[in-house]
Design a protein around this motif. Structure first.
Motif: not given
Length: 290
Positions: A118-126
């Protein structure tokens, strides 16, 4: 989109590490602060996606995961070299990189793998939002030192190419429903607060450590104008940020794949810049980087 691993090595003149951006040292150090996050951050992304690789049955998504990991490994390598230039110039890049690594290692220890993804997909969106803005607006870096401009454009293009891979893994391995939605959106909120607080601190640390940076405090006004005025790097991201909270969100809802046509010409440009500078087109091996 199928991510492709490309072994490229943009030439970054060491003498320009603190003033490569056309808008001066303060904006240079803001972008440099982002670079500090990538070695440890990209490793975290690779690990969180790799943890679910055996849970994915779709052969196309498995190929995309391999391409994603290959691209992130190349980004890690180049930003290790980039950050090393900062350290050699007397900037606290190594210490700040260690801070990021310690935080992410803590998350590895205390969070279940679903929360790490979940942290990865949030940061990948950034990274996708930052990349999309850079590719769409030449005012962000146009006229900057060519090698640094090239490394960021290359990184932005590949972040765009693989921007949906981690999210597609998420949708594949997480059961649809309220929990999946709440975990995804809650993590974006906490990630936003933590990430930008750290970027601010890192930026200040770099500026204050740069002995040749004049008008240290007044120069932050120029950075605020860069971020929120013109070109408005962060201001322009606001609609896409809110879009992440839509229940049916997908990264390719913002379809900017036309930008990927720039990859071939950019690689040729990087090779020509390196040839003229008389440097190797391949980066030196960095043991223990991945």
């Amino acid at each position: 989109m199928m991510p492709v691993r490309r072994d490229v090595h943009p030439h970054l003149p060491a003498s320009r590490i603190s003033d490569w951006h056309v808008r001066g040292r303060h904006v240079t150090h803001f972008v440099n602060a982002l670079s500090i996050f990538f070695p440890a951050g990209e490793r975290f992304f690779m690990d969180s996606v790799r943890a679910y690789r055996d849970d994915v049955a779709d052969p196309e998504l498995k190929r995309a995961i391999a391409g994603f990991i290959g691209q992130e490994a190349m980004h890690t390598r180049e930003h290790i070299l980039y950050n090393r230039l900062m350290s050699e110039a007397g900037l606290p890049a190594a210490q700040l990189d260690n801070t990021v690594a310690r935080l992410l290692n803590l998350l590895r220890r205390i969070l279940p793998r679903s929360w790490q993804l979940a942290h990865t997909i949030a940061l990948e969106h950034y990274t996708a939002m930052l990349a999309g803005g850079l590719l769409a607006d030449p005012d962000q870096m146009g006229g900057s030192e060519p090698g640094y401009h090239q490394v960021w454009i290359w990184h932005a293009l590949e972040e765009t190419e693989h921007k949906a891979v981690a999210y597609d893994v998420w949708n594949t391995v997480m059961k649809p429903g309220l929990y999946r939605y709440l975990l995804r959106t809650f993590t974006m909120l906490t990630t936003t607060a933590t990430f930008w607080a750290m970027v601010f601190v890192f930026h200040v640390r770099l500026v204050m450590a740069d002995r040749e940076c004049r008008n240290k405090l007044r120069g932050f006004g120029g950075v605020m104008w860069f971020l929120w005025g013109k070109p408005g790097v962060l201001r322009r991201m606001i609609p896409e940020w809110f879009d992440y909270f839509r229940p049916g969100f997908h990264p390719w809802d913002h379809d900017n794949r036309v930008e990927l046509e720039r990859i071939g010409p950019l690689i040729a440009e990087i090779e020509e810049t390196s040839r003229r500078a008389g440097v190797s087109l391949r980066a030196p091996s960095i043991r223990g980087s991945f």
